[in-house]
Design a protein around this motif. Structure first.
Motif, PDB file in Angstrom:
ATOM      1  N   SER A  12       2.198   9.068  -4.409  1.00 21.85           N
ATOM      2  CA  SER A  12       3.155  10.186  -4.395  1.00 21.85           C
ATOM      3  C   SER A  12       4.506   9.798  -4.980  1.00 21.85           C
ATOM      4  CB  SER A  12       3.353  10.666  -2.958  1.00 21.85           C
ATOM      5  OG  SER A  12       4.028   9.659  -2.192  1.00 21.85           O
ATOM      6  N   GLY A  13       4.811   8.482  -5.003  1.00 24.39           N
ATOM      7  CA  GLY A  13       6.122   8.032  -5.449  1.00 24.39           C
ATOM      8  C   GLY A  13       7.173   8.067  -4.361  1.00 24.39           C
TER       9      GLY A  13
ATOM     10  N   VAL B 150       0.824  -1.205   0.000  1.00 32.88           N
ATOM     11  CA  VAL B 150       0.000   0.000   0.000  1.00 32.88           C
ATOM     12  C   VAL B 150       0.859   1.257   0.000  1.00 32.88           C
ATOM     13  CG1 VAL B 150      -1.709   1.319   1.290  1.00 32.88           C
ATOM     14  CG2 VAL B 150      -1.920  -1.163   1.132  1.00 32.88           C
ATOM     15  N   TYR B 151       1.857   1.292   0.885  1.00 33.50           N
ATOM     16  CA  TYR B 151       2.633   2.529   0.994  1.00 33.50           C
ATOM     17  C   TYR B 151       3.927   2.511   0.199  1.00 33.50           C
ATOM     18  CZ  TYR B 151      -0.777   4.591   3.992  1.00 33.50           C
ATOM     19  OH  TYR B 151      -1.954   5.141   4.450  1.00 33.50           O
ATOM     20  N   PHE B 152       4.464   1.352  -0.115  1.00 39.31           N
ATOM     21  CA  PHE B 152       5.590   1.357  -1.054  1.00 39.31           C
ATOM     22  C   PHE B 152       5.105   1.885  -2.404  1.00 39.31           C
ATOM     23  CE2 PHE B 152       8.084  -0.888  -4.397  1.00 39.31           C
ATOM     24  CZ  PHE B 152       9.278  -0.201  -4.195  1.00 39.31           C
ATOM     25  N   HIS B 153       3.887   1.509  -2.782  1.00 39.99           N
ATOM     26  CA  HIS B 153       3.305   1.966  -4.052  1.00 39.99           C
ATOM     27  C   HIS B 153       2.415   3.197  -3.869  1.00 39.99           C
ATOM     28  CE1 HIS B 153       4.827  -1.453  -6.319  1.00 39.99           C
ATOM     29  NE2 HIS B 153       4.386  -2.266  -5.383  1.00 39.99           N
TER      30      HIS B 153
ATOM     31  N   ARG C 254      11.084   6.498  -4.139  1.00 32.99           N
ATOM     32  CA  ARG C 254      12.244   7.375  -3.944  1.00 32.99           C
ATOM     33  C   ARG C 254      13.046   6.972  -2.715  1.00 32.99           C
ATOM     34  NH1 ARG C 254       8.668  11.023  -6.565  1.00 32.99           N
ATOM     35  NH2 ARG C 254       7.484  11.494  -4.680  1.00 32.99           N
ATOM     36  N   ILE C 255      12.347   6.554  -1.664  1.00 35.54           N
ATOM     37  CA  ILE C 255      13.067   6.070  -0.476  1.00 35.54           C
ATOM     38  C   ILE C 255      13.955   4.892  -0.855  1.00 35.54           C
ATOM     39  CG2 ILE C 255      12.763   4.838   1.703  1.00 35.54           C
ATOM     40  CD1 ILE C 255      10.280   6.590   2.201  1.00 35.54           C
ATOM     41  N   LEU C 256      13.396   3.953  -1.607  1.00 33.89           N
ATOM     42  CA  LEU C 256      14.166   2.756  -1.966  1.00 33.89           C
ATOM     43  C   LEU C 256      15.342   3.092  -2.873  1.00 33.89           C
ATOM     44  CD1 LEU C 256      14.453  -0.312  -1.823  1.00 33.89           C
ATOM     45  CD2 LEU C 256      12.988  -0.469  -3.840  1.00 33.89           C
TER      46      LEU C 256
ATOM     47  N   LYS D 294      -0.451   3.316 -15.140  1.00 30.73           N
ATOM     48  CA  LYS D 294       0.501   4.147 -15.885  1.00 30.73           C
ATOM     49  C   LYS D 294       1.242   5.123 -14.985  1.00 30.73           C
ATOM     50  CE  LYS D 294       2.206   5.930 -19.762  1.00 30.73           C
ATOM     51  NZ  LYS D 294       2.855   7.165 -19.286  1.00 30.73           N
ATOM     52  N   ASP D 295       0.570   5.754 -14.031  1.00 32.90           N
ATOM     53  CA  ASP D 295       1.245   6.722 -13.159  1.00 32.90           C
ATOM     54  C   ASP D 295       2.330   6.054 -12.331  1.00 32.90           C
ATOM     55  OD1 ASP D 295      -0.349   8.716 -14.146  1.00 32.90           O
ATOM     56  OD2 ASP D 295      -1.752   8.707 -12.455  1.00 32.90           O
ATOM     57  N   ARG D 296       2.014   4.908 -11.757  1.00 33.23           N
ATOM     58  CA  ARG D 296       3.018   4.207 -10.957  1.00 33.23           C
ATOM     59  C   ARG D 296       4.139   3.655 -11.837  1.00 33.23           C
ATOM     60  NH1 ARG D 296      -1.829   3.031  -7.848  1.00 33.23           N
ATOM     61  NH2 ARG D 296      -1.511   3.528  -5.621  1.00 33.23           N
TER      62      ARG D 296
END
Length: 876
Positions: A806-807, A800-803, A811-813, A843-845
């Protein structure tokens, strides 16, 4: 030129060539120092190719001090040195000669944790796959096997314990006060199995008497203060040694077996001959500090590394393309062991859950490869779920096809024929064929075929003739346009309308209620006769092949198997398939997960009330498929909808069966486990009940979790209480997490759990929590366990929050990967995989993940490790 602008070389199996030279003996002296370490290597070398004019030895991050050939000191113009090689012209040298090479290294600066490095004040090695070249110049390849004698010299006060492979032959104090010890390993081994440990360590000792009557000394070395956490590891070791004698006839071959637990380690453990080095996670345990899952993991990994003594050490790989030869086989053996030590159905469910969670996505994505890869850039990137877990499933299929007795005959021949050799998967299969008398020619395709086969199932029943026909077709999109069919074992049972087993009336299994049928064609039919009503087919029992089943099964049919199937794996699997179908339909209809059909609820209730089942099995059967399991069944993954619907279903199940969950919780809390079940089974079911009760959202169950945490005398119940509340915003939750850290902050392994629980939380503040935890004083990128506990858990276990749209998760990874690229590229590369699944999202992800992969590929001085993973993830 940086690696980002120069494409690293690809190594191909087809280019394999025997080594031009062999090393017969190694006399290694390692003088440990606080600033630098001096390594003197004396090699007895023999020509293997009379036409060779140059000897090239691998070497990385070494400072060469001197080279002698047959006693003659070479001048710099008589050899050449690069960042990766020492080249020596040998045209005039006889067929046998000696080399003495002195190098200087700095283990204290070795953050990659490969070769010789320093961890928590102790010297330690990790040489698989290609770490020995960081210690001295060598033919660092698995088909060069030598007898090693290792002498360690160092400060005896700082490093009273000095260990290496084999048996101790000398221990003395030098005139300058330093300590010197010598270890001699009588068994030829490749350099990747070399090990050295030096430090101020405590030791726990025991012994094992082999079936031939020899006493073997057993030693587990740990940091001082951890001696009381070794009992389970020692017991597991002795069980493993006994089991291997009884199951495979394999007796241990040295006078001593040693395990060392270290806190900084890239892997789980390493099977170095006679001196296994372990991540402390897989050694240290007590009920107060380790969960039941930790205890199971320790037993399994201890067994795995011990079993390598024969399947990996005594017989090793010819080259790294054969990695599954030792790893797939040894995973299968440790799974067999764990099934014999515990509940076999529960163990099988656990094995398959791991396979489906890690390997199936790998098979479906850009990093797909067969269990015997045909090429690689960096071999460390192929220590994968495919090579290990799918490799184990391939061995299991051979075991199923041959049968227990014939498999043992084949293994006995394999040990007899290849002891002391570096061999190939083809030689392994040949031994099984010759020992069993069964042709495995078609089966060998599993070794070179990527992807997960999909089996389409059609049924036909003729009421007039009483004939029932099963037609199965196999496809595999990853295997090419028109792949040759695989040999797939189908373990099959037939049930009547009441769930009773129906014996086969004819054929090879006449009179039996279960049989193994060989699916060898692209499309194949099996016909059974003698039925008055259509039977129900229980397919691929025990997960007899690593395949996906495509079958038009109604909810009622799946509910039938969920409630009735005597094969417990298939009973569990039917429940998982049924729940997935229901939740996917809810997602399609934009539902909230609360409209659960009666067929599911009735079957759920039947399992819930069945007290004949192992409580651990009941817990597994009543747990909904995970969010990532559901995601694998969607053409475009909708992480938010999956989470919404699954959480809604959990709440509804909690409310519907609230009284049952209360009763189960109290029974498991207050009543002892059944005589044939361990206490861990009761804890598993109790905490499943607690999870469903908390899902109802009622305050009293938050209080129940708090009470369990406060009263708990074992880590399993403590962590379960924390896990139950990790997703909510509530003062009780904050107080519990604060108390947990305050209580356990000095125990690294327990603090790892604290990080992981928060990394997997699904509350609005999760992204901010992750960022704050990365700044926490207890967090460091230098310790692989701590890194995996937060960043690894977040990227692979919190969809849920890795994806998050906001991205920020991506970016953290990628930021962590960039930071690790120079310090520990092996770990950095393993973190790339979650980004490689970008094609499966909207598409956004997709755009956000591609952006981060492109950023990674543009890093200055990009390591080969990270380049290969990022490049394949983006372009394959």
């Amino acid at each position: 030129m940086s690696k980002s602008s120069a494409k690293p070389a690809t190594i191909y199996l087809k280019d394999y060539k025997e080594p031009d030279f062999l090393i017969e003996t190694v006399d290694l002296t390692v003088e440990l120092g606080e600033e630098e370490t001096i390594v003197t290597s004396r090699l007895a070398i023999k020509r293997n190719d009379e036409t060779a004019t140059k000897l090239s030895l691998n070497g990385e991050h070494l400072t060469l001090q001197s080279v002698k050939m047959d006693g003659h000191m070479l001048t710099p113009d008589e050899y050449s040195v690069t960042d990766e090689w020492l080249h020596l012209p040998v045209a005039a040298i006889t067929s046998e000669f000696s080399l003495e090479i002195i190098t200087r290294i700095k283990p204290q600066e070795n953050t990659a944790l490969e070769g010789l490095y320093k961890s928590s004040g102790n010297f330690c090695t990790q040489c698989e796959a290609e770490g020995f070249r960081r210690i001295t110049y060598f033919l660092d390849r698995p088909d060069v096997m030598a007898i090693f004698t290792t002498t360690i010299v160092g400060d005896g006060d700082r490093y009273p314990v000095m260990l290496s492979n084999g048996n101790l032959t000398l221990q003395e104090t030098l005139p300058d006060g330093r300590k010197r010890v010598t270890w001699q390993d009588p068994h030829p081994k490749p350099a990747y199995l070399f090990a050295l440990v030096a430090g101020d360590l405590a030791v726990v000792e025991d012994k094992f008497t082999t079936r031939s009557g020899r006493d073997v000394k057993l030693q587990i070395f740990v940091e001082k203060g951890n001696e009381d956490k070794c009992d389970h590891a020692m017991t597991s070791l002795k069980k493993s040694m006994k089991w291997d004698e009884e199951k495979y006839g394999r007796e241990y071959d040295l006078d001593i077996f040693m395990i060392v637990a270290v806190s900084d380690f890239n892997m789980g453990a390493m099977e170095n001959k006679g001196l296994n080095i372990f991540n402390s996670k897989y050694v240290l345990a007590s009920p107060e500090t380790a969960t039941d899952a930790d205890f199971d993991g320790i037993e399994s990994v201890i067994a795995h590394e011990y079993f390598h003594n024969w399947t990996g050490n005594r017989i090793t790989c010819r080259d790294w393309f054969q990695l599954t030869l030792k790893e797939g086989l040894t995973v299968f053996r440790d799974q067999q062991f764990s099934a014999d030590m515990n509940s076999a159905p529960v163990q099988r469910i656990s094995d398959v859950q791991g396979l489906r969670a890690a390997q199936f996505p790998e098979d479906a994505g850009p990093l797909a490869h067969p269990i015997q890869p045909q090429s690689y850039v960096e071999i460390n990137n192929f220590y994968t779920a495919t090579v290990y877990e799918k490799g184990a499933e391939v061995i299991r299929m051979i075991h199923t096809i041959l049968g227990e007795e014939n498999f043992r005959k084949g293994m006995d021949l394999y040990f007899e024929r290849h002891d002391g050799q570096a061999v190939t998967t083809e030689e392994f299969i040949a031994a099984l064929e010759d020992g069993s008398g069964i042709d495995l020619t078609q089966f060998r395709r599993w070794y070179i075929t990527p992807g997960t086969p999909e089996i389409t199932v059609n049924e036909k029943f003729d009421a007039e003739t009483g004939q029932y026909t099963l037609t199965l077709a196999q496809t595999n999109l990853k295997a090419g346009k028109d792949p040759e069919p695989l040999h797939i074992p189908l373990k099959l049972g037939l049930l009547d309308v009441n769930g009773n087993a129906v014996p086969f009336s004819d054929g090879p299994f006449k009179g039996e209620t279960e049989g193994v049928f060989d699916l060898t064609k692209k499309r194949q039919s099996f016909t059974f006769s003698g039925f008055s009503t259509q039977p129900r087919a229980s397919l691929f029992r025990g997960f007899s092949a690593p395949v996906k089943i495509r079958q038009e099964s109604s909810d009622d049919a799946l509910a039938f198997f969920f409630a009735k199937d005597e094969d417990l794996f298939n009973r569990w699997d039917a429940g998982q398939r049924l729940a997935s179908n229901i939740l996917l339909k809810q997602i399609e209809d934009a539902g909230d997960g609360t409209s659960l059909p009666s067929a599911f609820l009735d079957a759920f209730a039947e399992t819930l009330s069945d007290k004949t089942l192992d409580r651990a099995f009941t817990a597994a059967a009543l747990t909904l498929p995970g969010e990532q399991d559901i995601a694998q069944k969607m053409p475009v993954v909708d992480v938010d909808a999956i989470h919404r619907v699954r959480e809604g279903a959990r709440r509804q199940i909690g409310l519907t069966f609230e009284d049952d969950w209360r009763r189960i919780y109290e029974e498991c809390e207050n009543a002892p486990s059944p005589a044939n079940q361990p206490a861990s089974s009761s804890r598993k079911l109790k905490n499943t009940a607690l999870s469903y009760l908390i899902a109802t959202g009622q305050e009293e169950f938050i209080t129940l979790a708090d009470s369990q945490y406060r009263k708990s005398k074992n880590m399993t119940d403590s962590v379960a209480a924390l896990a139950g509340l990790k997703d909510i915003n509530h003062p009780v939750r904050e107080a519990m997490f604060a108390d947990y850290y305050e209580k356990w902050q000095k125990d690294a392994l327990i603090v790892d759990k604290w990080f992981t629980l928060q990394a997997m939380a699904t509350r609005e503040s999760t992204i901010d929590d992750i960022k704050a935890l990365m700044e926490h004083p207890a967090f460091t990128l230098r310790n692989p366990n701590r890194l995996r506990s937060l960043i690894g858990a977040f990227a692979s276990g919190n969809p849920v929050y890795f994806h998050d749209k906001s991205g920020d998760g991506y970016r953290i990874l990628s930021g962590v990967i960039a930071a690790l690229n120079k310090t520990n590229p092996q770990i950095a590369a393993r973190l790339v995989a979650p980004l490689g699944q970008w094609r499966r999202y909207d598409k956004d992800r997709q755009d956000l993940m591609v952006t981060e992969l492109e950023k990674i590929l543009k890093l200055p001085d990009l390591s080969d490790h990270v380049y290969e993973m990022a490049n394949k993830s983006l372009h394959n």
